[in-house]
Design an enzyme around this catalytic site. Structure first.
Site, PDB file in Angstrom:
ATOM      1  N   HIS A 197       0.809  -1.226   0.000  1.00  0.00           N
ATOM      2  CA  HIS A 197       0.000   0.000   0.000  1.00  0.00           C
ATOM      3  C   HIS A 197       0.841   1.274   0.000  1.00  0.00           C
ATOM      4  O   HIS A 197       0.485   2.257  -0.635  1.00  0.00           O
ATOM      5  CB  HIS A 197      -0.971  -0.006   1.193  1.00  0.00           C
ATOM      6  CG  HIS A 197      -2.046  -1.020   1.041  1.00  0.00           C
ATOM      7  ND1 HIS A 197      -2.214  -2.090   1.878  1.00  0.00           N
ATOM      8  CD2 HIS A 197      -3.025  -1.128   0.099  1.00  0.00           C
ATOM      9  CE1 HIS A 197      -3.235  -2.812   1.481  1.00  0.00           C
ATOM     10  NE2 HIS A 197      -3.747  -2.259   0.405  1.00  0.00           N
ATOM     11  N   ASP A 207     -18.861  -0.252 -10.601  1.00  0.00           N
ATOM     12  CA  ASP A 207     -17.743  -0.685 -11.422  1.00  0.00           C
ATOM     13  C   ASP A 207     -16.880   0.553 -11.746  1.00  0.00           C
ATOM     14  O   ASP A 207     -17.394   1.527 -12.308  1.00  0.00           O
ATOM     15  CB  ASP A 207     -18.304  -1.317 -12.709  1.00  0.00           C
ATOM     16  CG  ASP A 207     -17.212  -1.914 -13.582  1.00  0.00           C
ATOM     17  OD1 ASP A 207     -16.042  -1.483 -13.464  1.00  0.00           O
ATOM     18  OD2 ASP A 207     -17.527  -2.812 -14.378  1.00  0.00           O
ATOM     19  N   ASP A 248      -6.335  -0.111  -7.511  1.00  0.00           N
ATOM     20  CA  ASP A 248      -5.912  -1.125  -6.538  1.00  0.00           C
ATOM     21  C   ASP A 248      -6.895  -2.289  -6.667  1.00  0.00           C
ATOM     22  O   ASP A 248      -7.757  -2.512  -5.826  1.00  0.00           O
ATOM     23  CB  ASP A 248      -5.968  -0.515  -5.131  1.00  0.00           C
ATOM     24  CG  ASP A 248      -5.547  -1.502  -4.064  1.00  0.00           C
ATOM     25  OD1 ASP A 248      -5.044  -2.581  -4.398  1.00  0.00           O
ATOM     26  OD2 ASP A 248      -5.739  -1.178  -2.871  1.00  0.00           O
TER      27      ASP A 248
HETATM   28  N1  SAM Z   1      -4.096  -5.339  -3.080  1.00  0.00           N
HETATM   29  C1  SAM Z   1      -4.890  -6.314  -3.669  1.00  0.00           C
HETATM   30  C2  SAM Z   1      -4.212  -7.170  -4.681  1.00  0.00           C
HETATM   31  O1  SAM Z   1      -3.506  -6.656  -5.574  1.00  0.00           O
HETATM   32  O2  SAM Z   1      -4.347  -8.377  -4.594  1.00  0.00           O
HETATM   33  C3  SAM Z   1      -6.157  -5.712  -4.138  1.00  0.00           C
HETATM   34  C4  SAM Z   1      -7.035  -5.616  -2.951  1.00  0.00           C
HETATM   35  S1  SAM Z   1      -8.557  -4.822  -3.122  1.00  0.00           S
HETATM   36  C5  SAM Z   1      -9.479  -5.774  -1.952  1.00  0.00           C
HETATM   37  C6  SAM Z   1      -9.205  -5.305  -4.691  1.00  0.00           C
HETATM   38  C7  SAM Z   1     -10.609  -4.810  -4.907  1.00  0.00           C
HETATM   39  O3  SAM Z   1     -10.792  -4.492  -6.287  1.00  0.00           O
HETATM   40  C8  SAM Z   1     -11.703  -5.793  -4.539  1.00  0.00           C
HETATM   41  O4  SAM Z   1     -12.378  -5.360  -3.384  1.00  0.00           O
HETATM   42  C9  SAM Z   1     -12.626  -5.809  -5.778  1.00  0.00           C
HETATM   43  O5  SAM Z   1     -13.995  -5.809  -5.426  1.00  0.00           O
HETATM   44  C10 SAM Z   1     -12.203  -4.534  -6.486  1.00  0.00           C
HETATM   45  N2  SAM Z   1     -12.460  -4.489  -7.936  1.00  0.00           N
HETATM   46  C11 SAM Z   1     -12.076  -5.384  -8.871  1.00  0.00           C
HETATM   47  N3  SAM Z   1     -12.511  -4.995 -10.096  1.00  0.00           N
HETATM   48  C12 SAM Z   1     -13.174  -3.817  -9.914  1.00  0.00           C
HETATM   49  C13 SAM Z   1     -13.829  -2.922 -10.803  1.00  0.00           C
HETATM   50  N4  SAM Z   1     -13.940  -3.171 -12.121  1.00  0.00           N
HETATM   51  N5  SAM Z   1     -14.375  -1.791 -10.275  1.00  0.00           N
HETATM   52  C14 SAM Z   1     -14.292  -1.539  -8.944  1.00  0.00           C
HETATM   53  N6  SAM Z   1     -13.673  -2.361  -8.068  1.00  0.00           N
HETATM   54  C15 SAM Z   1     -13.125  -3.477  -8.537  1.00  0.00           C
END
Ligand code: SAM
Length: 280
Positions: A64, A139, A157
């Site tokens: 982070h 999204d 992220d």
């Molecule tokens: N640090 C982590 C990793 O690289 O493994 C990422 C952690 S964070 C929890 C990832 C988040 O991205 C998830 O909560 C997921 O719901 C979100 N996410 C994935 N695709 C997305 C999208 N198209 N729009 C918004 N959020 C999204």
């Protein structure tokens, strides 16, 4: 008592980490993904989405801090920031360490990840209550399409680029991001492993170069991610990115002015890697 193990179910990496687990604290299926929280003796709690470990309490700062602090310090005065994904709150925490930030919008598609983080990961989710934070469950690909010249910094992220996260690595998305940024805005995204996912890293870098005048790659070690050596792609409309544009005043564990500079690959090596003259 016998040890209990959790083996990652990562379709996207050729290795799977195996963790000793002391307790399963939470298990559910949201509208978008399977969510698990595991207690481990070595790493503290783990957040697992669709079988892939997203973060651990022990080393999350090594991800982070780099993801957020490099673009935040490359910008001389970031006031408005957009985070796409990052529902655990770790990136938001890093962004809101900066007093110059007036508004940080976090857009995560899955509100259950945010709720789970608030319940189990207080050191990550601490900034959701900050009055400068705005949380939207949508999204990110769709959200960014309606924004124009709005943000100083945009950070992706997200989960691995499969399923609903895949669109966040496309040239079309980068064009929306470019429009959503102010005239001197900076964009950063986590872009996976430097060796296991090099083809994807190169593709993203080349797509970004079609859209932004300044594109670069920095890396950090993340002990829980496959291959450990993790990449972040950064693109800027105006400001150079290899040096911090201002003094590092925020409290961090590993990020510093010196670490900012060393996070970037030497230019010759970086060039050879992206041009395919050298493969890891
Ligand atoms: N640090 C982590 C990793 O690289 O493994 C990422 C952690 S964070 C929890 C990832 C988040 O991205 C998830 O909560 C997921 O719901 C979100 N996410 C994935 N695709 C997305 C999208 N198209 N729009 C918004 N959020 C999204």
């Amino acid at each position: 008592m016998k040890d209990v193990f959790f083996i990652e179910r990562d379709p996207y990496a050729p290795v799977r980490h195996c963790y000793t687990v002391s307790k399963v604290l939470y298990e559910s299926k949201s509208e978008y993904q399977e969510i698990m929280v595991l207690e481990t003796p070595e790493f503290g709690k783990l957040l697992v989405l669709d079988g892939v470990v997203q973060l651990d309490e022990k080393y999350e700062f090594m991800y982070h801090e780099f993801l957020a602090q490099v673009p935040m310090h490359a910008h001389p005065n970031p006031e408005t920031v957009l985070i796409i994904g990052g529902g655990d709150g770790g990136t938001l925490r890093e962004v809101l360490k900066h007093d110059c930030v007036k508004r940080a919008v976090l857009v995560d598609i899955d509100k259950e990840v945010i709720e789970v983080s608030k319940r189990f990961f207080p050191t990550l989710s601490s900034s959701f209550e900050d009055p400068r934070a705005i949380v939207i469950n949508e999204d990110g690909y769709k959200y960014v399409q309606d924004c124009e010249s709005e943000f100083d910094v945009i950070i992706v992220d997200s989960t691995d680029p499969v399923g609903f996260a895949h669109v966040l690595t496309t040239e079309e998305f980068f064009r929306f991001v470019h429009r959503a940024l102010k005239e001197d805005g900076i964009f950063t995204a986590q872009t996976e492993s430097i060796h296991y996912h090099l083809d994807m890293v190169v593709k993203i870098q080349k797509s970004l170069r079609k859209v932004f005048p300044i594109v670069d790659l920095f890396t950090s070690v993340v002990p829980i991610y496959a291959g450990y050596w993790w990449t972040y792609s950064i693109a800027s409309k105006k400001h150079p990115v290899r040096q911090p544009a201002r003094e590092v005043k925020v409290q961090t564990k590993i990020y510093s002015e010196e670490m900012h500079r060393y996070a970037f690959l030497p230019e010759g090596f970086y060039g050879r890697l992206i041009e395919g003259e050298f493969r890891l």
